[in-house]
Design a protein around this motif. Structure first.
Motif, PDB file in Angstrom:
ATOM      1  N   VAL A  86       0.835  -1.207   0.000  1.00 49.31           N
ATOM      2  CA  VAL A  86       0.000   0.000   0.000  1.00 49.31           C
ATOM      3  C   VAL A  86       0.869   1.256   0.000  1.00 49.31           C
ATOM      4  O   VAL A  86       0.608   2.213  -0.735  1.00 49.31           O
ATOM      5  N   LYS A  87       1.914   1.255   0.816  1.00 50.27           N
ATOM      6  CA  LYS A  87       2.823   2.400   0.846  1.00 50.27           C
ATOM      7  C   LYS A  87       3.506   2.579  -0.507  1.00 50.27           C
ATOM      8  O   LYS A  87       3.662   3.712  -0.980  1.00 50.27           O
ATOM      9  N   GLY A  88       3.892   1.494  -1.121  1.00 49.63           N
ATOM     10  CA  GLY A  88       4.520   1.570  -2.444  1.00 49.63           C
ATOM     11  C   GLY A  88       3.579   2.138  -3.490  1.00 49.63           C
ATOM     12  O   GLY A  88       3.972   2.980  -4.305  1.00 49.63           O
ATOM     13  N   ILE A  89       2.334   1.710  -3.460  1.00 47.77           N
ATOM     14  CA  ILE A  89       1.356   2.197  -4.436  1.00 47.77           C
ATOM     15  C   ILE A  89       1.087   3.687  -4.229  1.00 47.77           C
ATOM     16  O   ILE A  89       1.100   4.458  -5.193  1.00 47.77           O
ATOM     17  N   TRP A 135       2.959   5.939  -2.810  1.00 44.21           N
ATOM     18  CA  TRP A 135       4.150   6.704  -3.169  1.00 44.21           C
ATOM     19  C   TRP A 135       4.318   6.775  -4.689  1.00 44.21           C
ATOM     20  O   TRP A 135       4.691   7.803  -5.238  1.00 44.21           O
ATOM     21  N   ARG A 136       4.014   5.676  -5.376  1.00 45.58           N
ATOM     22  CA  ARG A 136       4.158   5.674  -6.832  1.00 45.58           C
ATOM     23  C   ARG A 136       3.153   6.594  -7.500  1.00 45.58           C
ATOM     24  O   ARG A 136       3.437   7.155  -8.557  1.00 45.58           O
ATOM     25  N   ILE A 137       1.984   6.755  -6.933  1.00 47.15           N
ATOM     26  CA  ILE A 137       1.026   7.701  -7.506  1.00 47.15           C
ATOM     27  C   ILE A 137       1.639   9.102  -7.493  1.00 47.15           C
ATOM     28  O   ILE A 137       1.650   9.799  -8.514  1.00 47.15           O
ATOM     29  N   VAL A 138       2.180   9.490  -6.355  1.00 45.61           N
ATOM     30  CA  VAL A 138       2.825  10.796  -6.243  1.00 45.61           C
ATOM     31  C   VAL A 138       4.033  10.867  -7.178  1.00 45.61           C
ATOM     32  O   VAL A 138       4.208  11.829  -7.931  1.00 45.61           O
ATOM     33  N   GLY A 139       4.874   9.844  -7.151  1.00 45.62           N
ATOM     34  CA  GLY A 139       6.074   9.827  -7.978  1.00 45.62           C
ATOM     35  C   GLY A 139       5.769   9.820  -9.466  1.00 45.62           C
ATOM     36  O   GLY A 139       6.469  10.461 -10.261  1.00 45.62           O
ATOM     37  N   SER A 140       4.729   9.116  -9.859  1.00 52.60           N
ATOM     38  CA  SER A 140       4.378   9.044 -11.279  1.00 52.60           C
ATOM     39  C   SER A 140       3.832  10.370 -11.789  1.00 52.60           C
ATOM     40  O   SER A 140       4.120  10.771 -12.921  1.00 52.60           O
ATOM     41  N   ILE A 141       3.062  11.050 -10.959  1.00 51.98           N
ATOM     42  CA  ILE A 141       2.604  12.388 -11.350  1.00 51.98           C
ATOM     43  C   ILE A 141       3.802  13.303 -11.559  1.00 51.98           C
ATOM     44  O   ILE A 141       3.879  14.049 -12.542  1.00 51.98           O
ATOM     45  N   ASP A 142       4.760  13.225 -10.665  1.00 48.60           N
ATOM     46  CA  ASP A 142       5.991  14.003 -10.797  1.00 48.60           C
ATOM     47  C   ASP A 142       6.735  13.644 -12.082  1.00 48.60           C
ATOM     48  O   ASP A 142       7.170  14.525 -12.829  1.00 48.60           O
ATOM     49  N   THR A 143       6.890  12.350 -12.357  1.00 52.95           N
ATOM     50  CA  THR A 143       7.580  11.903 -13.564  1.00 52.95           C
ATOM     51  C   THR A 143       6.873  12.392 -14.822  1.00 52.95           C
ATOM     52  O   THR A 143       7.517  12.854 -15.771  1.00 52.95           O
ATOM     53  N   ILE A 144       5.550  12.296 -14.831  1.00 55.36           N
ATOM     54  CA  ILE A 144       4.781  12.750 -15.989  1.00 55.36           C
ATOM     55  C   ILE A 144       4.991  14.246 -16.220  1.00 55.36           C
ATOM     56  O   ILE A 144       5.215  14.689 -17.352  1.00 55.36           O
ATOM     57  N   LEU A 145       4.923  15.024 -15.150  1.00 56.69           N
ATOM     58  CA  LEU A 145       5.123  16.472 -15.288  1.00 56.69           C
ATOM     59  C   LEU A 145       6.516  16.812 -15.799  1.00 56.69           C
ATOM     60  O   LEU A 145       6.676  17.655 -16.691  1.00 56.69           O
ATOM     61  N   TYR A 201      10.106  -0.719  -4.965  1.00 54.75           N
ATOM     62  CA  TYR A 201       9.857  -0.220  -3.611  1.00 54.75           C
ATOM     63  C   TYR A 201       9.502  -1.363  -2.674  1.00 54.75           C
ATOM     64  O   TYR A 201      10.012  -1.449  -1.554  1.00 54.75           O
ATOM     65  N   TYR A 202       8.615  -2.243  -3.104  1.00 50.69           N
ATOM     66  CA  TYR A 202       8.206  -3.373  -2.280  1.00 50.69           C
ATOM     67  C   TYR A 202       9.420  -4.220  -1.903  1.00 50.69           C
ATOM     68  O   TYR A 202       9.622  -4.545  -0.722  1.00 50.69           O
ATOM     69  N   LEU A 203      10.241  -4.560  -2.882  1.00 51.42           N
ATOM     70  CA  LEU A 203      11.431  -5.369  -2.610  1.00 51.42           C
ATOM     71  C   LEU A 203      12.403  -4.634  -1.687  1.00 51.42           C
ATOM     72  O   LEU A 203      12.982  -5.244  -0.777  1.00 51.42           O
ATOM     73  N   HIS A 204      12.570  -3.360  -1.885  1.00 54.92           N
ATOM     74  CA  HIS A 204      13.448  -2.545  -1.036  1.00 54.92           C
ATOM     75  C   HIS A 204      12.942  -2.526   0.407  1.00 54.92           C
ATOM     76  O   HIS A 204      13.707  -2.733   1.353  1.00 54.92           O
ATOM     77  N   ASP A 205      11.647  -2.308   0.581  1.00 54.60           N
ATOM     78  CA  ASP A 205      11.061  -2.264   1.913  1.00 54.60           C
ATOM     79  C   ASP A 205      11.171  -3.611   2.613  1.00 54.60           C
ATOM     80  O   ASP A 205      11.495  -3.682   3.804  1.00 54.60           O
TER      81      ASP A 205
END
Length: 87
Positions: free
Chosen positions: A24-27, A29-39, A66-70
């Protein structure tokens, strides 16, 4: 959506170190990160289609990373605690 998952997770007394919470934390975070990447990709390329394509691909790879890292960090912490209690 995430609040419902958190509520179900808390009801089952799953700790914040669980596999579910890592996912859940990975997902989230990826929503935020993906918006950043797209921009950023949109600013660099000037093409929204290309930016969305880049963001769409990286969302899945980075959730998995992220999941594997965590989980690796959790294993390190558990091993450290186990060794401290054994010795």
């Amino acid at each position: 959506m995430l609040d419902t998952l958190f509520a179900k997770t808390n009801r089952r007394n799953i700790s914040s170190n669980s596999h579910v919470m890592s996912l859940v934390k990975g997902i989230s975070w990826r929503i935020v990160g993906s918006i950043d990447t797209i921009l950023i990709a949109w600013l660099v390329t000037g093409q929204i289609h290309m930016a969305v394509s880049i963001g769409s691909v990286e969302i899945f790879t980075k959730i998995a990373l992220y999941y594997l890292h965590d989980r690796a960090w959790e294993k390190i912490i558990k091993n450290k605690n186990k060794n401290e209690h054994a010795g």
